[in-house]
Scaffold this motif. Structure first.
Motif, mmCIF file in Angstrom:
data_model
loop_
_atom_site.group_PDB
_atom_site.id
_atom_site.type_symbol
_atom_site.label_atom_id
_atom_site.label_comp_id
_atom_site.label_asym_id
_atom_site.label_seq_id
_atom_site.Cartn_x
_atom_site.Cartn_y
_atom_site.Cartn_z
ATOM 1 N N THR A 73 20.252 27.253 8.337
ATOM 2 C CA THR A 73 19.826 28.356 9.173
ATOM 3 C C THR A 73 20.128 28.086 10.651
ATOM 4 O OG1 THR A 73 17.620 27.384 9.344
ATOM 5 C CG2 THR A 73 17.993 28.977 7.575
ATOM 6 N N LYS A 74 19.873 29.089 11.464
ATOM 7 C CA LYS A 74 20.052 29.016 12.913
ATOM 8 C C LYS A 74 21.514 28.840 13.296
ATOM 9 C CE LYS A 74 15.439 27.036 13.093
ATOM 10 N NZ LYS A 74 14.538 25.985 13.575
ATOM 11 N N SER A 75 22.405 29.413 12.478
ATOM 12 C CA SER A 75 23.833 29.326 12.786
ATOM 13 C C SER A 75 24.168 30.064 14.070
ATOM 14 C CB SER A 75 24.657 29.896 11.626
ATOM 15 O OG SER A 75 24.362 31.276 11.430
ATOM 16 N N ASP A 76 23.285 31.004 14.482
ATOM 17 C CA ASP A 76 23.540 31.782 15.692
ATOM 18 C C ASP A 76 23.301 30.989 16.970
ATOM 19 O OD1 ASP A 76 20.871 31.812 14.703
ATOM 20 O OD2 ASP A 76 20.350 33.292 16.247
ATOM 21 N N ILE A 77 22.445 29.965 16.899
ATOM 22 C CA ILE A 77 22.137 29.182 18.100
ATOM 23 C C ILE A 77 22.614 27.742 17.984
ATOM 24 C CG2 ILE A 77 20.115 30.598 18.641
ATOM 25 C CD1 ILE A 77 18.374 28.359 17.474
ATOM 26 N N ALA A 78 23.262 27.431 16.881
ATOM 27 C CA ALA A 78 23.643 26.035 16.628
ATOM 28 C C ALA A 78 24.779 25.600 17.543
ATOM 29 C CB ALA A 78 24.059 25.863 15.169
ATOM 30 N N VAL B 192 23.723 30.484 7.693
ATOM 31 C CA VAL B 192 23.288 31.863 7.934
ATOM 32 C C VAL B 192 22.447 31.939 9.206
ATOM 33 C CG1 VAL B 192 23.234 32.356 5.457
ATOM 34 C CG2 VAL B 192 21.130 31.655 6.616
ATOM 35 N N ASN B 193 22.374 33.136 9.732
ATOM 36 C CA ASN B 193 21.398 33.490 10.751
ATOM 37 C C ASN B 193 20.253 34.162 10.003
ATOM 38 O OD1 ASN B 193 19.819 34.623 12.734
ATOM 39 N ND2 ASN B 193 21.432 35.880 13.643
ATOM 40 N N ALA B 194 19.129 33.478 9.877
ATOM 41 C CA ALA B 194 18.034 33.945 9.026
ATOM 42 C C ALA B 194 17.470 35.293 9.467
ATOM 43 C CB ALA B 194 16.915 32.908 8.988
ATOM 44 N N LYS B 195 17.761 35.723 10.698
ATOM 45 C CA LYS B 195 17.244 36.992 11.205
ATOM 46 C C LYS B 195 18.209 38.153 10.990
ATOM 47 C CE LYS B 195 14.513 34.720 14.823
ATOM 48 N NZ LYS B 195 14.268 34.623 16.289
ATOM 49 N N ASP B 196 19.409 37.869 10.527
ATOM 50 C CA ASP B 196 20.454 38.884 10.399
ATOM 51 C C ASP B 196 20.664 39.249 8.926
ATOM 52 O OD1 ASP B 196 22.638 40.513 10.494
ATOM 53 O OD2 ASP B 196 24.029 39.002 11.269
ATOM 54 N N PRO B 197 20.341 40.482 8.516
ATOM 55 C CA PRO B 197 20.509 40.878 7.106
ATOM 56 C C PRO B 197 21.939 40.723 6.605
ATOM 57 C CG PRO B 197 19.170 42.482 8.273
ATOM 58 C CD PRO B 197 19.707 41.548 9.311
ATOM 59 N N ASP B 198 22.929 41.016 7.440
ATOM 60 C CA ASP B 198 24.320 40.890 7.006
ATOM 61 C C ASP B 198 24.675 39.422 6.734
ATOM 62 O OD1 ASP B 198 24.736 43.612 7.194
ATOM 63 O OD2 ASP B 198 25.454 43.517 9.266
ATOM 64 N N SER B 199 24.155 38.534 7.566
ATOM 65 C CA SER B 199 24.415 37.111 7.369
ATOM 66 C C SER B 199 23.717 36.585 6.123
ATOM 67 C CB SER B 199 23.959 36.323 8.602
ATOM 68 O OG SER B 199 24.149 34.937 8.419
ATOM 69 N N ALA C 23 12.128 25.311 9.515
ATOM 70 C CA ALA C 23 13.529 25.463 9.091
ATOM 71 C C ALA C 23 13.941 26.926 8.992
ATOM 72 C CB ALA C 23 13.754 24.762 7.753
ATOM 73 N N GLY C 24 12.967 27.832 8.889
ATOM 74 C CA GLY C 24 13.286 29.258 8.821
ATOM 75 C C GLY C 24 13.086 29.876 7.458
ATOM 76 N N LYS C 25 12.279 29.252 6.588
ATOM 77 C CA LYS C 25 12.088 29.776 5.233
ATOM 78 C C LYS C 25 11.414 31.141 5.243
ATOM 79 C CE LYS C 25 9.711 26.274 3.695
ATOM 80 N NZ LYS C 25 9.613 25.550 4.993
ATOM 81 N N SER C 26 10.320 31.254 5.995
ATOM 82 C CA SER C 26 9.601 32.529 6.028
ATOM 83 C C SER C 26 10.416 33.616 6.724
ATOM 84 C CB SER C 26 8.249 32.343 6.732
ATOM 85 O OG SER C 26 7.410 31.488 5.973
ATOM 86 N N THR C 27 11.157 33.245 7.769
ATOM 87 C CA THR C 27 12.039 34.209 8.429
ATOM 88 C C THR C 27 13.094 34.716 7.455
ATOM 89 O OG1 THR C 27 11.715 33.125 10.566
ATOM 90 C CG2 THR C 27 13.640 34.555 10.353
ATOM 91 N N LEU C 28 13.634 33.813 6.664
ATOM 92 C CA LEU C 28 14.626 34.163 5.654
ATOM 93 C C LEU C 28 14.037 35.131 4.632
ATOM 94 C CD1 LEU C 28 17.581 33.319 5.078
ATOM 95 C CD2 LEU C 28 16.672 31.552 3.561
ATOM 96 N N THR C 29 12.812 34.853 4.191
ATOM 97 C CA THR C 29 12.142 35.725 3.229
ATOM 98 C C THR C 29 11.931 37.121 3.811
ATOM 99 O OG1 THR C 29 11.002 33.828 2.237
ATOM 100 C CG2 THR C 29 10.099 36.008 1.785
#
Length: 379
Positions: free
Chosen positions: A172-177, A200-207, A229-235
């Motif tokens: 996750t966090k590919s957008d800020i990595a 993936v960017n866990a906040k982006d549905p397309d990603s 890590a972004g599990k809940s954001t991903l969900t």
């Protein structure tokens, strides 16, 4: 005569992960047999587990509490009876329930598990903790930030593969990595070992749509990984709504706070199901893991060593040391291999001692009962 509750529709069950065959019955033979033997029972899935009991579902958005069998509510000792924690229903389990109303529904049977993700529980005594049951895929979630740790990912993979589910590493966090070369090499190494990796960017549905192939109808995935890590954001992104509570991470080390406090199974718009779990930092092996399977590259090198009992230290003709010196094997990966091998062996030894103690307890109880029978003339 009251015929009892109407059995749930196969499509509703499939929406919460029930694997269906072409004839509309469960694809698991043992589950079919259980339904035949209990004609008045109906299937349901454990979606939440609390100290006070279980919440089950027999369709999307149809959750209700149930009573459990008494033996699942007592400590697992030979004096009091009861079952070990890993033998009790857990989130993801399929159970058979009976009862004419939701207020009086009770679990009468735990169906055999297709897969199970477990770890050793904390403490001196050997115990197992079930993370999730009946999952097809385990998303090992790790952020591409300061908390990235390929050694931790290897530890997760060791536990996941033992349980029978397919592991997928989700970065996750590919957008800020700001991915450095070491992280990039680690990611390439994971892919080289036949591990599916998705950034993936866990906040982006397309990603996040990159995960949809593992979330089709009848399939269940579980999210594991450390806090933050972004599990809940991903969900939430997969759901399309803000259902799970989220929080930021510390800037110093990118570590998060526990926002998910219990495991929960959630149906997704894709038709699949997701189990969100609290963050885990301690991952102790159970002793059932196959380290060689997870480090097949090192095992292949070891077979080329001159001596069959090579310890890969200073022995002449060691293919493992030669690969490390030639830059073909990461020394940290080898060190993690040795560490995990020792941990698995230690856990297996504790498990064996536990089984021996339980067997000895049974012998003592049987001997005590015989003495009482002889003394008091019981027949």
């Amino acid at each position: 005569m009251n015929p009892g509750p109407k059995p749930p529709a196969p499509a509703d069950l499939q929406a919460i992960g029930w694997p269906l065959a072409d004839d509309g019955l469960p694809s698991e033979p043992a589950w079919r047999e259980a339904l035949i033997l209990r004609p008045h029972a109906r299937p349901a899935r454990v979606v939440e587990q609390h100290r006070s009991g279980y919440i089950v579902a027999d369709a999307p958005d149809h959750n209700f509490p149930v009573e459990s069998l008494p033996e699942w509510q007592r400590p697992a000792t030979y004096r009091k009876g009861g079952s070990a924690p890993e033998e009790r229903p857990a989130v993801g389990d399929w159970v058979l329930i009976e009862g004419n109303s939701e207020k009086h529904a009770k679990i009468v049977e735990l169906l055999p598990r297709r897969t199970a993700i477990k770890r050793a529980a904390a403490g001196e005594h050997y115990k197992q903790q079930l993370i999730a049951a009946n999952v097809d895929t385990v998303f090992v979630v790790c952020g591409l930030d300061a908390d990235f740790n390929v050694r931790r990912i290897e530890r997760y993979l060791l536990l996941v593969r033992t349980g029978g589910a397919e592991p997928v590493v989700v970065l996750t966090k590919s957008d800020i990595a700001d991915t450095d070369s070491a992280v990039a090499i680690s990611v390439l190494e994971l892919a080289a070992h036949d591990i599916a990796v998705r950034a993936v960017n866990a906040k982006d549905p397309d990603s996040v749509a990159a995960l949809h192939p593992w979330l089709q109808p009848g399939h269940t995935a579980v999210l594991v990984g450390s806090s933050g890590a972004g599990k809940s954001t991903l969900t939430n992104t997969l759901l399309g709504i803000e259902k799970m509570k989220t929080a930021g991470v510390r800037e110093s080390d990118s570590r998060g706070r526990h926002t998910t406090t219990y495991r929960a199974l959630i149906p997704l718009p894709t038709g699949g199901c997701m189990i969100d779990t609290p963050g885990m930092r301690e991952l102790k092996p159970t002793g059932e893991e196959d380290v060689a399977e997870n480090f097949s590259d090192i095992e292949a090198l070891a077979e080329q060593c001159r001596f069959r009992d090579c310890k890969h230290q200073k022995e002449p003709g060691c293919a493992v040391r030669a690969a490390i010196e030639a830059g073909q094997l990461d020394p940290q990966r080898f060190a993690n291999f040795l560490k995990l091998s020792d941990e698995v062996a230690s856990a297996a030894n504790k498990a064996a001692n536990r089984r021996a103690q339980k067997a000895d307890d049974k012998v003592q109880v049987k001997s005590l009962n015989k003495r009482l029978d002889d003394k008091y003339g019981r027949h």
